[in-house]
Scaffold this motif. Structure first.
Motif, PDB file in Angstrom:
ATOM      1  N   MET A 176     -25.066  -9.523 -19.125  1.00  0.00           N
ATOM      2  CA  MET A 176     -25.979  -9.173 -20.211  1.00  0.00           C
ATOM      3  C   MET A 176     -25.554  -9.829 -21.524  1.00  0.00           C
ATOM      4  SD  MET A 176     -28.402  -7.561 -18.856  1.00  0.00           S
ATOM      5  CE  MET A 176     -29.201  -7.466 -20.454  1.00  0.00           C
ATOM      6  N   GLU A 177     -24.260  -9.895 -21.754  1.00  0.00           N
ATOM      7  CA  GLU A 177     -23.760 -10.559 -22.966  1.00  0.00           C
ATOM      8  C   GLU A 177     -24.142 -12.037 -22.966  1.00  0.00           C
ATOM      9  OE1 GLU A 177     -19.504 -11.408 -25.281  1.00  0.00           O
ATOM     10  OE2 GLU A 177     -19.558 -10.218 -23.441  1.00  0.00           O
ATOM     11  N   GLN A 178     -24.033 -12.672 -21.806  1.00  0.00           N
ATOM     12  CA  GLN A 178     -24.409 -14.086 -21.704  1.00  0.00           C
ATOM     13  C   GLN A 178     -25.907 -14.273 -21.917  1.00  0.00           C
ATOM     14  OE1 GLN A 178     -22.808 -14.835 -17.824  1.00  0.00           O
ATOM     15  NE2 GLN A 178     -20.773 -15.386 -18.585  1.00  0.00           N
ATOM     16  N   LEU A 179     -26.713 -13.371 -21.386  1.00  0.00           N
ATOM     17  CA  LEU A 179     -28.160 -13.436 -21.608  1.00  0.00           C
ATOM     18  C   LEU A 179     -28.500 -13.253 -23.091  1.00  0.00           C
ATOM     19  CD1 LEU A 179     -29.332 -11.380 -18.510  1.00  0.00           C
ATOM     20  CD2 LEU A 179     -30.120 -13.687 -19.056  1.00  0.00           C
ATOM     21  N   THR A 180     -27.794 -12.351 -23.742  1.00  0.00           N
ATOM     22  CA  THR A 180     -28.015 -12.115 -25.172  1.00  0.00           C
ATOM     23  C   THR A 180     -27.623 -13.343 -25.987  1.00  0.00           C
ATOM     24  OG1 THR A 180     -27.589  -9.746 -24.885  1.00  0.00           O
ATOM     25  CG2 THR A 180     -27.425 -10.634 -27.118  1.00  0.00           C
ATOM     26  N   ASN A 181     -26.467 -13.914 -25.680  1.00  0.00           N
ATOM     27  CA  ASN A 181     -26.002 -15.093 -26.410  1.00  0.00           C
ATOM     28  C   ASN A 181     -26.936 -16.286 -26.214  1.00  0.00           C
ATOM     29  OD1 ASN A 181     -23.797 -13.662 -27.321  1.00  0.00           O
ATOM     30  ND2 ASN A 181     -22.411 -14.421 -25.739  1.00  0.00           N
ATOM     31  N   ALA A 182     -27.573 -16.351 -25.035  1.00  0.00           N
ATOM     32  CA  ALA A 182     -28.522 -17.435 -24.754  1.00  0.00           C
ATOM     33  C   ALA A 182     -29.917 -17.127 -25.298  1.00  0.00           C
ATOM     34  CB  ALA A 182     -28.605 -17.679 -23.246  1.00  0.00           C
ATOM     35  N   GLN A 183     -30.048 -15.984 -25.957  1.00  0.00           N
ATOM     36  CA  GLN A 183     -31.320 -15.536 -26.546  1.00  0.00           C
ATOM     37  C   GLN A 183     -32.418 -15.406 -25.477  1.00  0.00           C
ATOM     38  OE1 GLN A 183     -31.949 -18.387 -29.783  1.00  0.00           O
ATOM     39  NE2 GLN A 183     -30.802 -17.077 -31.183  1.00  0.00           N
ATOM     40  N   ARG A 184     -32.003 -14.942 -24.305  1.00  0.00           N
ATOM     41  CA  ARG A 184     -32.972 -14.687 -23.229  1.00  0.00           C
ATOM     42  C   ARG A 184     -33.486 -13.249 -23.271  1.00  0.00           C
ATOM     43  NH1 ARG A 184     -32.811 -19.025 -19.195  1.00  0.00           N
ATOM     44  NH2 ARG A 184     -32.495 -20.831 -20.547  1.00  0.00           N
ATOM     45  N   VAL A 185     -32.732 -12.347 -23.903  1.00  0.00           N
ATOM     46  CA  VAL A 185     -33.140 -10.945 -24.020  1.00  0.00           C
ATOM     47  C   VAL A 185     -32.945 -10.481 -25.456  1.00  0.00           C
ATOM     48  CG1 VAL A 185     -32.670 -10.313 -21.615  1.00  0.00           C
ATOM     49  CG2 VAL A 185     -30.845 -10.160 -23.303  1.00  0.00           C
ATOM     50  N   GLY A 186     -33.794  -9.529 -25.861  1.00  0.00           N
ATOM     51  CA  GLY A 186     -33.663  -8.920 -27.175  1.00  0.00           C
ATOM     52  C   GLY A 186     -32.866  -7.634 -27.098  1.00  0.00           C
ATOM     53  N   GLN A 187     -32.646  -7.000 -28.247  1.00  0.00           N
ATOM     54  CA  GLN A 187     -31.800  -5.808 -28.296  1.00  0.00           C
ATOM     55  C   GLN A 187     -32.383  -4.651 -27.497  1.00  0.00           C
ATOM     56  OE1 GLN A 187     -31.012  -4.383 -32.251  1.00  0.00           O
ATOM     57  NE2 GLN A 187     -29.507  -2.880 -31.576  1.00  0.00           N
ATOM     58  N   ASP A 188     -33.678  -4.393 -27.653  1.00  0.00           N
ATOM     59  CA  ASP A 188     -34.299  -3.276 -26.943  1.00  0.00           C
ATOM     60  C   ASP A 188     -34.244  -3.470 -25.433  1.00  0.00           C
ATOM     61  OD1 ASP A 188     -34.853  -2.105 -29.357  1.00  0.00           O
ATOM     62  OD2 ASP A 188     -36.967  -2.727 -29.412  1.00  0.00           O
ATOM     63  N   GLU A 189     -34.500  -4.685 -24.989  1.00  0.00           N
ATOM     64  CA  GLU A 189     -34.470  -4.949 -23.554  1.00  0.00           C
ATOM     65  C   GLU A 189     -33.044  -4.827 -23.020  1.00  0.00           C
ATOM     66  OE1 GLU A 189     -36.436  -8.100 -20.420  1.00  0.00           O
ATOM     67  OE2 GLU A 189     -35.869  -8.831 -22.398  1.00  0.00           O
ATOM     68  N   THR A 190     -32.082  -5.285 -23.786  1.00  0.00           N
ATOM     69  CA  THR A 190     -30.689  -5.170 -23.377  1.00  0.00           C
ATOM     70  C   THR A 190     -30.300  -3.707 -23.186  1.00  0.00           C
ATOM     71  OG1 THR A 190     -30.082  -7.210 -24.521  1.00  0.00           O
ATOM     72  CG2 THR A 190     -28.307  -5.660 -24.045  1.00  0.00           C
ATOM     73  N   LEU A 191     -30.691  -2.866 -24.144  1.00  0.00           N
ATOM     74  CA  LEU A 191     -30.389  -1.438 -24.037  1.00  0.00           C
ATOM     75  C   LEU A 191     -31.063  -0.820 -22.819  1.00  0.00           C
ATOM     76  CD1 LEU A 191     -30.671  -0.407 -27.810  1.00  0.00           C
ATOM     77  CD2 LEU A 191     -28.579  -0.659 -26.443  1.00  0.00           C
ATOM     78  N   GLU A 192     -32.263  -1.287 -22.514  1.00  0.00           N
ATOM     79  CA  GLU A 192     -32.960  -0.784 -21.327  1.00  0.00           C
ATOM     80  C   GLU A 192     -32.187  -1.129 -20.063  1.00  0.00           C
ATOM     81  OE1 GLU A 192     -37.468  -0.875 -19.448  1.00  0.00           O
ATOM     82  OE2 GLU A 192     -36.675  -2.689 -20.417  1.00  0.00           O
ATOM     83  N   PHE A 193     -31.696  -2.357 -19.964  1.00  0.00           N
ATOM     84  CA  PHE A 193     -30.926  -2.750 -18.790  1.00  0.00           C
ATOM     85  C   PHE A 193     -29.625  -1.951 -18.694  1.00  0.00           C
ATOM     86  CE2 PHE A 193     -33.449  -6.781 -18.593  1.00  0.00           C
ATOM     87  CZ  PHE A 193     -33.825  -6.670 -17.265  1.00  0.00           C
ATOM     88  N   TYR A 194     -29.001  -1.670 -19.826  1.00  0.00           N
ATOM     89  CA  TYR A 194     -27.788  -0.849 -19.797  1.00  0.00           C
ATOM     90  C   TYR A 194     -28.093   0.567 -19.302  1.00  0.00           C
ATOM     91  CZ  TYR A 194     -24.928  -4.340 -22.223  1.00  0.00           C
ATOM     92  OH  TYR A 194     -24.227  -5.482 -22.555  1.00  0.00           O
ATOM     93  N   ARG A 195     -29.248   1.099 -19.671  1.00  0.00           N
ATOM     94  CA  ARG A 195     -29.629   2.424 -19.170  1.00  0.00           C
ATOM     95  C   ARG A 195     -29.811   2.403 -17.656  1.00  0.00           C
ATOM     96  NH1 ARG A 195     -32.637   2.597 -24.067  1.00  0.00           N
ATOM     97  NH2 ARG A 195     -34.539   1.907 -23.029  1.00  0.00           N
ATOM     98  N   PHE A 196     -30.412   1.336 -17.144  1.00  0.00           N
ATOM     99  CA  PHE A 196     -30.546   1.190 -15.691  1.00  0.00           C
ATOM    100  C   PHE A 196     -29.167   1.213 -15.034  1.00  0.00           C
ATOM    101  CE2 PHE A 196     -34.621  -1.504 -16.384  1.00  0.00           C
ATOM    102  CZ  PHE A 196     -35.384  -0.354 -16.515  1.00  0.00           C
ATOM    103  N   LYS A 197     -28.252   0.440 -15.601  1.00  0.00           N
ATOM    104  CA  LYS A 197     -26.900   0.371 -15.032  1.00  0.00           C
ATOM    105  C   LYS A 197     -26.244   1.748 -15.025  1.00  0.00           C
ATOM    106  CE  LYS A 197     -23.498  -0.236 -17.534  1.00  0.00           C
ATOM    107  NZ  LYS A 197     -22.542  -0.695 -18.573  1.00  0.00           N
ATOM    108  N   ASP A 198     -26.392   2.480 -16.113  1.00  0.00           N
ATOM    109  CA  ASP A 198     -25.765   3.796 -16.203  1.00  0.00           C
ATOM    110  C   ASP A 198     -26.346   4.755 -15.168  1.00  0.00           C
ATOM    111  OD1 ASP A 198     -24.124   2.964 -18.248  1.00  0.00           O
ATOM    112  OD2 ASP A 198     -25.443   3.701 -19.843  1.00  0.00           O
TER     113      ASP A 198
END
Length: 332
Positions: A176-198
């Motif tokens: 997810m960090e790599q996707l964020t650094n590559a500007q493939r995901v935004g903050q809200d989407e990143t948080l959503e994926f983290y919720r899935f993981k949890d």
């Protein structure tokens, strides 16, 4: 594969190959004349082919990789050399399950690992033929062979300790960090994926199996096939202890990706995925129970694979977005 020219006889690596590696091969090459080809890979990987005997050798250089410091490069060279030797020592050195033979390593020559060249047809070729030429039967056969190899690897290396899903959570975070650094995901989407993981972390099934050794990079380029059930595996740099479904989910995600990229429909991969998982499950005393346990955990690892592919720079942003959307559906 790109031809680069001939290896100079004045190059220290030439001397190393001639004096230390060639004698291990049992071929007469007193004065080898090596053609050099660069292979597509994340590391600096080269094919050396003697012009006279056509003997081929692979050189994988860990030094000089932008993301590796000297200590990391040395550690990775040693780890892959030891991983190859270990799997061969426990029976993966002949038909039908074969791991590439390491021939040597040299820290002084840019942290190079030298191994034999393995002949075989990559899994990617069979997937593409199934898509373009409707060559379905042979892909079914090769996936059954791969399932047999992976089941043998996992069962032969099963440990007493349970899976630690926290390790896979850390790997998820890194992707997810790599996707964020590559500007493939935004903050809200990143948080959503983290919720899935949890939510996956809270599932008992993600912690219940025994740890095994996993290849950890079962991509269609790293799996080669010979005749029948012959499976040849290369690139063991990332082998580790983890959930067996880490490997299975990688295969599932890659199959979905190939079909989605080339046909626009990942569901066309489903018959092959179901067949692969069912064949894997047949190597357990209770096939139905094994299949059920595997398929409960598959969505996390296949979704993680889609995220992993989406981060790559060679994936355009439009298709990366499609992969991210499919990963979301899979992980939720």
């Amino acid at each position: 594969m790109k031809y680069l020219g001939r290896l100079s006889t004045h190059d220290p690596f030439y001397t190393y190959l001639r004096n230390d590696i060639v004698p291990l091969l049992g071929v007469g090459m007193n004065s080898p004349d090596f053609r050099v080809y660069r292979l597509p890979a994340s590391n600096h990987v080269y094919l050396y082919e003697d012009r006279h005997s056509h003997t081929r050798i692979i050189g994988k250089f860990f030094g000089g990789v932008a993301s590796f410091g000297p200590e990391v490069a040395f550690h990775r060279m040693e780890r892959e050399f030891n991983n190859l030797n270990y799997l061969r020592s426990i029976g993966f050195n002949g038909y039908p399950h074969y791991v590439a033979r390491p021939l040597g390593r040299n820290a002084d020559l840019n942290k190079v690992l030298v191994e034999e060249f393995c002949y075989g047809t990559p899994l990617a070729d069979f997937i593409v033929k199934a898509i373009r030429e409707n060559a379905r039967d042979i892909l079914f056969q090769k996936l059954a062979a791969l399932a047999y190899f992976l089941a043998t690897l996992h069962n032969r290396t099963a440990q007493d300790s349970k899976v630690d899903f926290n390790k896979d959570s850390v790997y998820f975070d890194r992707i997810m960090e790599q996707l964020t650094n590559a500007q493939r995901v935004g903050q809200d989407e990143t948080l959503e994926f983290y919720r899935f993981k949890d939510r996956w972390r809270e599932k008992t099934c993600m912690w219940e199996d025994q740890q095994v050794l996993v290849h950890s990079d079962v991509t269609p380029a790293n799996i080669l096939f010979g005749d029948g059930p012959w499976v040849i595996v290369i690139d063991l740099e990332r082998m580790k202890s983890a959930d067996r479904v880490f490997d299975l989910g990688r295969v599932v995600g890659e199959l979905q990706h190939f079909f989605m990229q080339r046909t626009g429909d990942k569901w066309l991969a489903e018959p092959f995925i179901g067949h692969f998982l069912w064949e894997y499950a047949c190597h357990f005393p209770d096939r139905d129970a094994a299949f059920g346990a595997i398929t409960r955990r598959i969505p996390f690892y296949s979704g993680l694979t889609l995220l992993r592919i989406a981060r790559n720079a060679w994936i355009d942003k439009k298709y990366s977005r499609r992969l991210l959307d499919e990963a979301r559906k899979t992980l939720r």
